[in-house]
Motif scaffolding. Structure first.
Motif, mmCIF file in Angstrom:
data_model
loop_
_atom_site.group_PDB
_atom_site.id
_atom_site.type_symbol
_atom_site.label_atom_id
_atom_site.label_comp_id
_atom_site.label_asym_id
_atom_site.label_seq_id
_atom_site.Cartn_x
_atom_site.Cartn_y
_atom_site.Cartn_z
ATOM 1 N N THR A 138 0.869 -1.181 0.000
ATOM 2 C CA THR A 138 0.000 0.000 0.000
ATOM 3 C C THR A 138 0.914 1.241 0.000
ATOM 4 O OG1 THR A 138 -1.743 -1.146 1.226
ATOM 5 C CG2 THR A 138 -1.797 1.267 1.196
ATOM 6 N N VAL A 139 0.687 2.131 -1.008
ATOM 7 C CA VAL A 139 1.513 3.343 -1.129
ATOM 8 C C VAL A 139 0.616 4.535 -1.389
ATOM 9 C CG1 VAL A 139 3.549 2.105 -1.941
ATOM 10 C CG2 VAL A 139 1.863 2.924 -3.595
ATOM 11 N N GLY A 140 1.193 5.744 -1.235
ATOM 12 C CA GLY A 140 0.451 6.975 -1.417
ATOM 13 C C GLY A 140 0.184 7.294 -2.877
ATOM 14 N N SER A 141 -0.633 8.353 -3.042
ATOM 15 C CA SER A 141 -1.056 8.713 -4.390
ATOM 16 C C SER A 141 0.075 9.324 -5.215
ATOM 17 C CB SER A 141 -2.221 9.708 -4.316
ATOM 18 O OG SER A 141 -1.807 10.891 -3.635
ATOM 19 N N ASP A 142 1.113 9.878 -4.558
ATOM 20 C CA ASP A 142 2.194 10.486 -5.318
ATOM 21 C C ASP A 142 3.264 9.478 -5.682
ATOM 22 O OD1 ASP A 142 2.850 10.076 -2.701
ATOM 23 O OD2 ASP A 142 4.078 11.896 -2.521
ATOM 24 N N TRP A 143 3.023 8.194 -5.364
ATOM 25 C CA TRP A 143 3.988 7.151 -5.724
ATOM 26 C C TRP A 143 3.694 6.635 -7.124
ATOM 27 C CZ3 TRP A 143 6.708 3.709 -1.767
ATOM 28 C CH2 TRP A 143 6.950 4.428 -0.579
ATOM 29 N N THR A 144 4.740 6.421 -7.889
ATOM 30 C CA THR A 144 4.605 5.749 -9.188
ATOM 31 C C THR A 144 5.532 4.553 -9.271
ATOM 32 O OG1 THR A 144 6.259 7.225 -10.147
ATOM 33 C CG2 THR A 144 3.946 7.870 -10.391
ATOM 34 N N ASN A 145 6.176 4.205 -8.159
ATOM 35 C CA ASN A 145 7.008 3.008 -8.121
ATOM 36 C C ASN A 145 7.190 2.604 -6.673
ATOM 37 O OD1 ASN A 145 9.756 4.097 -7.049
ATOM 38 N ND2 ASN A 145 9.163 5.523 -8.691
ATOM 39 N N VAL A 146 7.541 1.331 -6.468
ATOM 40 C CA VAL A 146 7.780 0.797 -5.141
ATOM 41 C C VAL A 146 8.789 -0.331 -5.266
ATOM 42 C CG1 VAL A 146 5.889 -0.880 -5.227
ATOM 43 C CG2 VAL A 146 6.711 -0.054 -3.016
ATOM 44 N N THR A 147 9.685 -0.451 -4.283
ATOM 45 C CA THR A 147 10.706 -1.494 -4.298
ATOM 46 C C THR A 147 10.348 -2.558 -3.271
ATOM 47 O OG1 THR A 147 12.406 0.089 -4.955
ATOM 48 C CG2 THR A 147 13.169 -1.973 -4.007
ATOM 49 N N LEU A 148 10.355 -3.829 -3.728
ATOM 50 C CA LEU A 148 10.028 -4.981 -2.895
ATOM 51 C C LEU A 148 11.325 -5.657 -2.495
ATOM 52 C CD1 LEU A 148 7.152 -6.216 -5.214
ATOM 53 C CD2 LEU A 148 6.901 -4.866 -3.140
ATOM 54 N N GLU A 149 11.672 -5.639 -1.215
ATOM 55 C CA GLU A 149 12.964 -6.108 -0.707
ATOM 56 C C GLU A 149 12.880 -7.528 -0.184
ATOM 57 O OE1 GLU A 149 15.572 -4.308 -1.000
ATOM 58 O OE2 GLU A 149 14.863 -2.252 -1.298
#
Length: 997
Positions: free
Chosen positions: A496-507
């Protein structure tokens, strides 16, 4: 000789000279620089410079002195070339130059201290600075140190230049000074405007500058300083503070001289206030009057509030001069007002008016905003409020999207074409006149759209994946998703990320494993359809990769360890930078080693092991190892282009990183030089060796840590030729003495060849030991020139030959004869031809009887005789024949001979007494060696006497003769074995003397 193009410059330095020259053609081995004092010839500096030098600084010289510089370049073969140049250092400028007036308005005194070195004199030039005109030009002797300039203008600036002269050079120093000024009078200061004051004065004609200082009396700070040239009588000060009192001070200046003058004060006018406005205040039913504070100063403001279109005054307020606003409270809502602001400063006033202003209305109530399930529209509504109309504003993230105005009576408005999944804010305000009420606002969302361009990428990481997408519906609440293992379909985690996110890193993922991500957009209470993407994590590179030589020349073995994570297979890549082809092979995930065979010898190989997982690869660091090299073949050592060089060449057998060429002296086996050359180079020039020496060369091939040696090769450097070769005749006539000096380096010996000049016969060859410096060549032809050639020998090599021509002493002529052919004026000389050659004969005839001049005849080398004519009769001569060859001579013995004498003439006889006869005669030609007087009785013919007289005799007395007897007399001239006689003359002696008496 070779021109050096020598030049000299001092670069404005009086104690140094920069000498520059051109390198001669063919280069130079070095330079010798000699600096001497011109005139005395004393050598001051003698330095040497290297072969690559083209300039040199001579320091520590005397300023203003003349020097002579000789540049000598040492060329090849011990030759030299020189060039001499004359240069003069610049003179030193004077020190401590001063120009002072001593308080005088019409004179200035110059003084200085002498600079070091020599000078011819000084030149003083005095200039008037304003007119730039030359007033005085004075020449002074070298010992002068001061000078007085009088008759100058008061309050004027003068410039003095003192030049030190030495030859055509000079060094100058300048100084400036002023004469004293006069005092200005009658200063006046009066205002011209709110920002300007006019100043006027008189009586400052004798001042170069007028300095005006305008001071703000309120702040006690200097506002303006002015420097005006001579002749200015008024000035207007601009850009002053309005409504301010100023003080003006005046002074006259000329250089360092300043005379204070009178002072005056005056005021500027105040400025009107600007930008007078009347607007609503923070409290309800209040208006605030504001204005821009004008420049300058003031005492206070008088503010008058006027109501309605008739501008009737309703309120008056006085505020301080630093204020810029006044607030009027308790006014009627919706009423029109205006204001007048008056500035008061001393006796002066200035005013300004504002435009009309209104009180503000009330805002509307019951405002709402609904989406009605649409992603592109919103509906706004409100309850009606009093006023002229409404102002509607729809904003996105606090930025207005659409502004609208509607008239009174409208209570709703629909917005279309909006962005999906976006939070909008609606504001509504009541408008009354120029004012708008505070807005009433409300916010709501449009429905979101699903994500676009969802991607899942490892970004080169082995334990993480990065998800990225493009947000179509801007301003959404955020994004939510789930990560799965693709193969096992096990859930890994929620995202779950905010609206200003366009990418996320899965560690913290497993290396080399495939994953799937499902994502949806969230906007307020709304969700979009789900989108998915899949990818692998990047595999880990293998560890512990090594490459080992298997002791087989063409084989290398690879080893590695498997890292954590999933692996599909291993890929091995073996290559060499020296070969274009490379080895590629793939092995299963459980393989840990592999051997490469059939490789090139002496080659460095690089191994890279790559792990494959899905479409991704991860490579290890490069491991490297060398195969064993092969030894070099066909090593050759030949002389170089110079006697100090050897040329080494070889053939590469294959492989190797580089080669180490080891040079040693053949007799001692000690290594004197190690030279490393890269692979691919097959030759090397060794320089700086000893000429005529025997060397041993061994080449070691290197391939990484592995080495192998070539066969040893022997070579010689070419010896240097002998120096100072000379050939001169030996003590014996048939030999030449050859001399030379030993050249640097070594040799095995010398080889000489002697060739007869002009002969086709083969030359004679001789050998000499390596320590010899001379040899005698015997059994040569006398008087013959020979070409002598000598060269040094070292092994199979010879030096360049040295040639010289020498001539043997000629043989002397033999069997020389000098004969008289029966003549009184000729002699005949002949001789036998001597052996050998000659250039010519010198035949010399000496007169032994008289002081006549010696005769010398030059005859051809084949002449064998000569006839001498016009000689003196009865004289003895000696002759010598000399054979000449060059500067050598060989002379015969001397032989002598006489010319025939001439018979005496004018023979006469007389008898002065009875027993005496006087004989006299005369001589023609050169005379004789002696004279013989023969006397006989004429009747009987019997001889009476024989007298021998000297060659100077011209008469003779015959005594003890018989009286009255006739005698026959003859006189013979003799010269050596030759004689010539007069005819016999008969004469009788007297009878007895008594009878005669």
């Amino acid at each position: 000789g070779t021109l050096l193009n020598v030049s000299v410059s001092d670069h404005d330095r009086s104690d140094s000279l920069l000498l520059s020259w051109d390198e001669p053609q063919g280069g130079a081995k070095g330079y010798l620089l000699a600096l001497s004092s011109l005139g005395s010839g004393m050598l001051l500096q003698n330095v040497s410079a290297g072969p690559n030098t083209s300039s040199f600084w001579f320091h520590g010289l005397t300023p203003g002195m003349l020097y002579e510089i000789e540049v000598t370049a040492t060329l090849a073969c011990m030759d030299t070339t020189s060039q001499t140049i004359t240069a003069q250092t610049s003179p030193a400028a004077v020190h401590n130059l001063s120009l002072s007036s001593g308080g005088s308005a019409v004179s200035l005194r110059a003084a200085w201290a002498h600079g070091p070195g020599r000078r011819d004199g000084y030149s003083l030039a005095l200039w008037h600075s304003d007119s730039q005109s030359l007033l005085r030009n004075v020449s002074l002797p070298p010992g002068a140190a001061s000078f007085l300039f009088d008759g100058l203008l008061p309050g004027s600036e003068y410039a003095l230049k003192v030049s030190t002269l030495a030859g055509s050079s000079q060094a100058s120093t300048s100084v400036h000074q002023w004469t004293a000024p006069s005092i200005p009078t009658q200063l006046r200061l009066s205002p011209a405007s709110s920002t300007s004051l006019v100043a006027s004065w008189a009586g400052a004609a004798g001042a170069a500058w007028l300095h005006l200082e305008l001071r703000n009396l309120l702040t006690q700070k200097v506002s303006t300083t002015l420097s005006a040239r001579r002749g200015l009588s008024s000035y207007t000060f601009q850009h002053l503070q309005p409504g301010t009192q100023y003080w003006l001070g005046l002074s006259a200046t000329a250089g360092s001289y300043t005379v204070l003058g009178p002072n005056a004060t005056a005021w500027t006018y105040p400025l009107s206030p600007g930008n007078v406005t009347l607007s609503r205040a923070e409290e309800q039913n209040s208006l605030e009057a504001r204005w821009s504070v004008p420049g300058g100063q003031r005492d206070f403001y008088l503010v008058t509030l006027q109501e309605g279109e008739g501008s009737a005054p309703t309120r008056n307020i006085s505020v301080g001069g630093d204020n810029d606003h006044v607030t009027f409270h308790g006014l009627s809502p919706g009423q029109q007002y205006s204001v007048q602001v008056v500035v008061v400063a001393g006796p002066y006033r200035a005013s300004a008016h504002s435009t009309a202003a209104w009180t503000e209305p009330r805002a509307p109530s019951a405002v709402s905003l609904s989406s009605q399930g649409s992603p592109h529209s919103l509906l706004a509504s409100w309850e009606e409020a009093s006023g002229e109309g409404y102002l509607l504003v729809l904003s996105l993230a606090e930025h207005p999207v659409k502004n609208s105005s509607v008239l009174r009576g409208v209570t709703s408005f629909s917005y279309e074409g909006l962005h999906p999944g976006t939070l909008y804010t609606f504001e509504v305000s009541t408008v009354a006149g120029p004012y708008t009420s505070s807005p009433q606002s409300i916010s709501n969302w449009t429905y979101p759209l699903p994500l676009e361009q969802l991607t899942l990428s490892n970004g080169g990481h082995s334990t993480s994946l990065q998800a990225s997408w493009r947000a179509v519906s801007s301003g959404s609440t955020g994004y939510t998703g789930t990560l799965w293992e693709t193969k096992s379909q096990e859930q890994v985690r929620n995202v779950t990320v905010g609206s200003d996110w366009t990418n996320v890193t899965l560690e913290n993922l497993v290396p080399g494993r495939q994953y799937t991500l499902e994502m949806a957009a969230v906007a307020g209470p709304y969700r979009s359809p789900v989108r998915s993407a899949t990818d692998w994590t990047y595999p880990l590179a293998p560890a512990g990769v090594t490459l080992t030589n298997t002791r087989r020349p063409m084989g290398l073995s690879a080893f590695w360890d498997k890292a954590a994570g999933d692996v599909d297979q291993f890929h091995l890549q073996l290559y060499s930078r020296s070969h274009a082809a490379q080895r590629n092979t793939s092995v299963g995930p459980n393989t840990r080693n592999f051997t490469f065979l059939g490789l090139s010898p002496g080659t460095q190989y690089f191994l890279k092991v790559t792990v494959l997982a899905g479409p991704y690869r991860s490579s290890s660091h490069f491991a490297t190892e060398w195969t064993y090299p092969l030894s070099l073949a066909n090593v050759s050592v030949q002389p170089g282009q110079k006697p100090q060089e050897l040329h080494v060449s070889w053939v590469e057998s294959g492989g190797g990183r580089d080669h180490l060429v080891q040079l040693s002296v053949a007799e001692s086996l000690s290594i004197i030089r190690n030279v490393s050359v890269p692979r691919g180079v097959t030759q090397l020039h060794l320089e700086g060796l000893v000429p005529g020496s025997r060397y041993r060369v061994e080449i070691i091939s290197q391939a990484g840590p592995h080495r192998i040696s070539s066969q040893t090769a022997i070579g010689y450097t070419v010896p240097l030729p002998p120096r100072s070769l000379s050939a001169s005749p030996a003590s014996m006539a048939r030999a030449l003495a050859v001399h030379w000096e030993t050249a640097p380096g070594q040799r095995d010996g010398y080889l000489l060849s002697v060739l007869e000049e002009g002969s086709s016969a083969p030359p004679r060859n001789l050998e000499a030991g390596k320590d010899s410096t001379n040899v005698t060549v015997p059994q040569l032809e006398p008087g013959t020139c020979y070409l002598v050639r000598i060269c040094a020998v070292a092994g199979p090599y010879r030096s360049l030959p040295e040639n010289i021509t020498g001539c043997t002493v000629p043989a002397a002529p033999t069997n020389l004869s000098l004969t008289n052919p029966g003549s009184s004026s000729e002699l005949y000389t002949s001789w036998n031809k001597p052996p050998g050659r000659r250039d010519h004969y010198h035949v010399t005839l000496y007169s032994l009887s008289t002081q006549s001049k010696t005769q010398v005849q030059t005859l051809s080398p084949d002449a064998l005789n000569i006839t001498w004519t016009h000689l003196e009769a009865g004289s003895k001569f000696a002759v010598q024949v000399t054979a000449v060859k060059g500067l050598s001579e060989a002379s015969s013995i001397n032989v002598t001979q006489w010319t025939y004498p001439l018979a005496p003439v004018n023979l006469s006889l007389g008898s002065p007494s009875a027993s005496v006869l006087v004989v006299s005669w005369a001589v023609v030609g050169g005379g004789a060696e002696a004279f013989l007087v023969d006397v006989g009785e004429a009747a009987a013919g019997a001889p009476v006497g024989h007298t021998v007289l000297g060659g100077d005799a011209r008469s003779h007395i015959l005594r003890s003769l018989s009286p009255g007897t006739c005698y026959s007399v003859a006189v013979r001239a003799t010269a050596g074995p030759f004689h010539a006689s007069t005819p016999n003359l008969t004469h009788c002696t007297r009878e007895c003397d008594a009878l005669l008496a």
